[in-house]
Every structure is written in C-alpha cells, then in structure tokens.
Write a protein that holds these residues in place. Structure first.
Motif, mmCIF file in Angstrom:
data_model
loop_
_atom_site.group_PDB
_atom_site.id
_atom_site.type_symbol
_atom_site.label_atom_id
_atom_site.label_comp_id
_atom_site.label_asym_id
_atom_site.label_seq_id
_atom_site.Cartn_x
_atom_site.Cartn_y
_atom_site.Cartn_z
ATOM 1 N N TYR A 1 0.832 -1.194 0.000
ATOM 2 C CA TYR A 1 0.000 0.000 0.000
ATOM 3 C C TYR A 1 0.874 1.254 0.000
ATOM 4 O O TYR A 1 2.028 1.220 0.439
ATOM 5 C CB TYR A 1 -0.912 0.019 1.220
ATOM 6 C CG TYR A 1 -2.065 -0.945 1.140
ATOM 7 C CD1 TYR A 1 -3.302 -0.518 0.680
ATOM 8 C CD2 TYR A 1 -1.910 -2.271 1.503
ATOM 9 C CE1 TYR A 1 -4.367 -1.400 0.598
ATOM 10 C CE2 TYR A 1 -2.963 -3.165 1.428
ATOM 11 C CZ TYR A 1 -4.194 -2.728 0.976
ATOM 12 O OH TYR A 1 -5.236 -3.601 0.886
ATOM 13 N N PRO A 2 0.358 2.380 -0.480
ATOM 14 C CA PRO A 2 1.114 3.632 -0.438
ATOM 15 C C PRO A 2 1.606 3.941 0.975
ATOM 16 O O PRO A 2 0.870 3.796 1.948
ATOM 17 C CB PRO A 2 0.095 4.674 -0.910
ATOM 18 C CG PRO A 2 -0.808 3.912 -1.820
ATOM 19 C CD PRO A 2 -0.941 2.558 -1.171
ATOM 20 N N GLN B 1 15.999 6.568 -0.074
ATOM 21 C CA GLN B 1 16.864 6.272 -1.227
ATOM 22 C C GLN B 1 16.066 5.808 -2.449
ATOM 23 O O GLN B 1 16.622 5.673 -3.539
ATOM 24 C CB GLN B 1 17.869 5.186 -0.833
ATOM 25 C CG GLN B 1 18.500 5.429 0.505
ATOM 26 C CD GLN B 1 20.008 5.257 0.484
ATOM 27 O OE1 GLN B 1 20.547 4.586 -0.371
ATOM 28 N NE2 GLN B 1 20.642 5.886 1.426
ATOM 29 N N ARG B 2 14.783 5.499 -2.257
ATOM 30 C CA ARG B 2 13.867 5.166 -3.354
ATOM 31 C C ARG B 2 14.418 4.027 -4.229
ATOM 32 O O ARG B 2 14.314 4.039 -5.450
ATOM 33 C CB ARG B 2 13.603 6.412 -4.206
ATOM 34 C CG ARG B 2 12.887 7.498 -3.449
ATOM 35 C CD ARG B 2 12.995 8.863 -4.131
ATOM 36 N NE ARG B 2 12.516 8.845 -5.497
ATOM 37 C CZ ARG B 2 11.235 8.946 -5.863
ATOM 38 N NH1 ARG B 2 10.306 9.070 -4.937
ATOM 39 N NH2 ARG B 2 10.884 8.936 -7.127
ATOM 40 N N VAL C 1 4.630 3.753 -2.733
ATOM 41 C CA VAL C 1 4.981 2.815 -1.668
ATOM 42 C C VAL C 1 6.153 3.324 -0.833
ATOM 43 O O VAL C 1 6.188 3.161 0.393
ATOM 44 C CB VAL C 1 5.299 1.430 -2.271
ATOM 45 C CG1 VAL C 1 6.006 0.535 -1.266
ATOM 46 C CG2 VAL C 1 4.014 0.757 -2.756
ATOM 47 N N THR C 2 7.111 3.972 -1.486
ATOM 48 C CA THR C 2 8.339 4.371 -0.789
ATOM 49 C C THR C 2 8.280 5.773 -0.198
ATOM 50 O O THR C 2 9.216 6.189 0.485
ATOM 51 C CB THR C 2 9.550 4.285 -1.738
ATOM 52 O OG1 THR C 2 9.300 5.083 -2.908
ATOM 53 C CG2 THR C 2 9.805 2.848 -2.156
ATOM 54 N N ARG C 3 7.221 6.506 -0.443
ATOM 55 C CA ARG C 3 7.101 7.829 0.159
ATOM 56 C C ARG C 3 6.776 7.698 1.645
ATOM 57 O O ARG C 3 6.022 6.817 2.055
ATOM 58 C CB ARG C 3 6.012 8.653 -0.530
ATOM 59 C CG ARG C 3 6.438 9.222 -1.865
ATOM 60 C CD ARG C 3 5.327 10.023 -2.514
ATOM 61 N NE ARG C 3 5.765 10.521 -3.812
ATOM 62 C CZ ARG C 3 6.203 11.759 -4.036
ATOM 63 N NH1 ARG C 3 6.250 12.635 -3.033
ATOM 64 N NH2 ARG C 3 6.589 12.130 -5.243
ATOM 65 N N ALA C 4 7.282 8.652 2.436
ATOM 66 C CA ALA C 4 6.964 8.667 3.860
ATOM 67 C C ALA C 4 5.515 9.060 4.064
ATOM 68 O O ALA C 4 4.935 9.805 3.265
ATOM 69 C CB ALA C 4 7.884 9.652 4.583
ATOM 70 N N GLN D 1 4.414 17.030 -1.276
ATOM 71 C CA GLN D 1 5.295 15.863 -1.346
ATOM 72 C C GLN D 1 4.719 14.658 -0.622
ATOM 73 O O GLN D 1 5.374 13.618 -0.542
ATOM 74 C CB GLN D 1 6.669 16.218 -0.751
ATOM 75 C CG GLN D 1 7.401 17.314 -1.498
ATOM 76 C CD GLN D 1 7.634 16.969 -2.961
ATOM 77 O OE1 GLN D 1 8.010 15.850 -3.295
ATOM 78 N NE2 GLN D 1 7.395 17.930 -3.837
ATOM 79 N N THR D 2 3.515 14.766 -0.113
ATOM 80 C CA THR D 2 2.914 13.660 0.623
ATOM 81 C C THR D 2 2.474 12.544 -0.317
ATOM 82 O O THR D 2 2.325 12.740 -1.531
ATOM 83 C CB THR D 2 1.689 14.126 1.424
ATOM 84 O OG1 THR D 2 0.704 14.638 0.503
ATOM 85 C CG2 THR D 2 2.073 15.225 2.415
ATOM 86 N N VAL D 3 2.227 11.389 0.260
ATOM 87 C CA VAL D 3 1.670 10.269 -0.498
ATOM 88 C C VAL D 3 0.351 10.670 -1.141
ATOM 89 O O VAL D 3 0.077 10.342 -2.300
ATOM 90 C CB VAL D 3 1.464 9.058 0.433
ATOM 91 C CG1 VAL D 3 0.684 7.963 -0.279
ATOM 92 C CG2 VAL D 3 2.796 8.522 0.919
#
Length: 358
Positions: free
Chosen positions: A176-177, A184-185, A222-225, A233-235
């Motif tokens: 999930y997101p 480091q993505r 998935v890799t965003r905080a 910049q949010t999911v």
C-alpha cells in the motif's frame, strides 16, 4: 448559511425523480446546459460505503454515455487491473463478478458496482469499436496484474532477465502507499530500470510498457513517507497527481469524454484540507471549465467503512467493514439546505443522495 446562498440554492436546485437506470431522464435534462463543453465530469461521493451514491452514479453514467456522448469511465480503482475490466465491458472477456473482484478494493465489491460493469457490457455489445464505452482504473497501487503481464512478456522474450528484473518488484503486488518508506527510493530505481529495459523492445512491448509505467508510479507511492512538511510531497498529493495524469492520457484523444468516479475529496477543485493538491484541482488547472465536479452528499443515514489506525493506509485491513450511522446534518450545512429544499429524506430510508445542485 447566508440568505443569499439559500436563495441561490432555491433557484438552481434540480430535484431527481429516482435513482433507477433505464427510466425517463426528463429530470436530468437541465444537466445538458450545465455540462455544455465539459469533457470530464467528476462524480464524487461523501463515503465509499453508501449504496445510493453508487446507484445515482450508475444513472448519471447512463445519461452521460447515451445522451452526451461520454466514452469512458475512469475510476478510483487499480490501474493495474483496469485493462481486465475493460476487456470484459468491451469484448465480453471473462466473468463480470470475477473482473470486478480483481480491482481489489472492498469498496467496489458490491452488487451496485457490478450492475455498472454489466450495464457497460450490455451497452457495448454489438457496437462498433469506436462507439464503445471504456473502463480505466486510475489508481497506481497493488499491481499484481501488471507484474503478471510483464512476467509473461519477459519469459517469452528474455527469460534470462525475468527473475533479476522482477524479483525486487514483487512487493508491489500487495504493498500500500506509504507502507515501505525509503529515502533512497531503491524500489523506484528498480522499477525505472524495468521501464528502460522494456523501452528497447519496440512495438511488441507496448502492453508491458504501459504496465511498467504503473509499477514506477506504484513504487513511488509505496516508498514515500507517510508524513511530510511539504503537503505537495505527501503520499496523498502524489497519488492524486498520478490519477490526474492518467485521466489526461485518456483525453489525448480529442473525441474522448470521461466520467470520473472518485471520492469527493479527490474530485474537488480545491486543495484537500486546504493543503494537498487534488485530482480535481489538477484537472481544473489543466482543462478549466471542461472539468466539472459534481459532489454527492447526504444528511443522515448509514454507510459502511473500515476503522483504521492513523497514517496513510496503515494496516488497512486491521478491522472489519462495519455499518456506521451519521446525522442528522447540523444546522447551516449545505446538506440541511438541500434536504429542506427538496425533502429528499422522505424518499429514501438510508443515506440520501437524491438531489443535485449546480
């Protein structure tokens, strides 16, 4: 609410006769003037668990397709699984209930959404290809279908590369997101490597390439905080931007007109919570008045939803789907104004969506 707003509502409210498809559309005819020149109609919903919203959207989709020439239903559903549903509604491939189940979200696994899919199939049966209505999933998450398509392509064309390219991406089948934050993505880099590899295979890789693009977007989500000091910049912001981009791809065909099914929080032309850019804001910014947002509300009733922990998609299956009751609407809200104007609470015993306002 000011008297001016109340007066405006009284002048422009459009009462609906019913939520049933296949009946007279006399009550919907005023929408033809409202939607003149519109190419994207955002069909919102205050909850994902209200039956009347789904029924009304079905009726509106029927109207948009049969009387206004709309050619696609874009849905807040898995982009990865969308082609399977599209193959069913356009060509009858597979079984309606099974392809709907493949979209993954429990919210769409209802008789009412299945009725929409079956109606699209019935409408398309016997029509020329350019006259058929399409189905497109626009949400780039949970990509098991995309992985399967690419796996099949690689095993046909480059079996020695299949395992190395796909192994790090398998997590995208169910992730999930925000579930695997990584500054480091690395997952994004792996997905981009896959995309670059497929770009070198010419026209034969077109389908796999489209699915690889979904994987890149899914990896980014998935890799965003889960949280960020910059709302853009949010999911949540990235997800809406990707959904808007997918709708934009559909509209590259100058004849395309899109019915867009999503939550009110996505279709709104303003920022969600005053901070996060939304799907609807992106579309309004790019297409202006060719985008029309139609939100659906109710004053009181019940809806079904999951209770989840704080944070984006944190353990989304940690609780059962339960029935929640809400209302009556508080004085001064637009829901109360509409209920007073039309008296739609008398028509339905559950959450009510029997009114539209321009």
């Amino acid at each position: 609410m000011s008297d001016e707003v109340t007066c405006r509502l009284a002048q422009t409210a459009l009462p609906l006769n019913c939520l049933t498809t296949g009946v007279s559309t006399a009550d919907l005819q005023p929408l033809k003037k409202v939607l003149d020149g519109v190419r994207i109609v955002g069909l919102g919903e205050a909850t994902h668990g209200t039956r009347e919203f789904f029924q009304l959207k079905h009726r509106l989709l029927e109207f948009l397709v049969t009387e206004l020439g709309f050619s696609a239903l874009a849905m807040e559903a898995r982009a990865s699984a969308g082609p399977v549903v599209d193959a069913y509604v356009r060509h009858g491939v597979g079984d309606g209930a099974q392809v709907l189940d493949g979209l993954g979200f429990w919210t769409w696994q209802t008789h009412d959404v299945l009725a929409v899919i079956e109606w699209m199939r019935d409408y398309n049966r016997g029509r020329q290809e350019d006259q058929k209505v399409r189905f497109i999933g626009i949400d780039p998450q949970q990509c098991s279908n995309s992985l399967a398509v690419i796996d099949s392509f690689l095993h046909r064309t480059a079996p020695d590369r299949a395992t190395g390219l796909l192994s790090p991406l398998r997590v995208l089948a169910t992730a999930y997101p925000g579930s695997h934050p990584d500054p480091q993505r690395r997952l994004v880099l792996d997905a981009e490597e896959m995309l670059a590899y497929l770009r070198g295979h010419g026209p034969d890789a077109a389908d796999a390439l489209r699915h690889a693009q979904v994987l890149v977007r899914a990896a980014d989500l998935v890799t965003r905080a889960g949280q960020h000091t910059d709302p853009e910049q949010t999911v949540f912001a990235a997800r809406d931007r990707y959904m808007a981009d997918t709708v934009g791809t559909i509209l590259e065909d100058p004849s395309a007109k899109v019915a867009l099914w999503a939550h009110n929080g996505h279709i709104t032309k303003t920022r969600h919570g005053g901070a996060v850019p939304t799907l609807g804001q992106h579309l309004h910014s790019q297409y202006g008045d060719a985008y029309y947002a139609l939100g659906l509300l109710f004053g009181s009733g019940t809806f079904r939803a999951r209770r989840i922990r704080p944070g984006p998609w944190s353990r989304p299956r940690s609780s059962a789907v339960v029935t929640n009751r809400i209302g009556p609407a508080r004085p001064g809200t637009i829901e109360v104004q509409l209920l007073n104007l039309i008296g739609c609470c008398r028509a339905y015993s559950s959450s009510c969506s029997a009114c539209l306002a321009r």
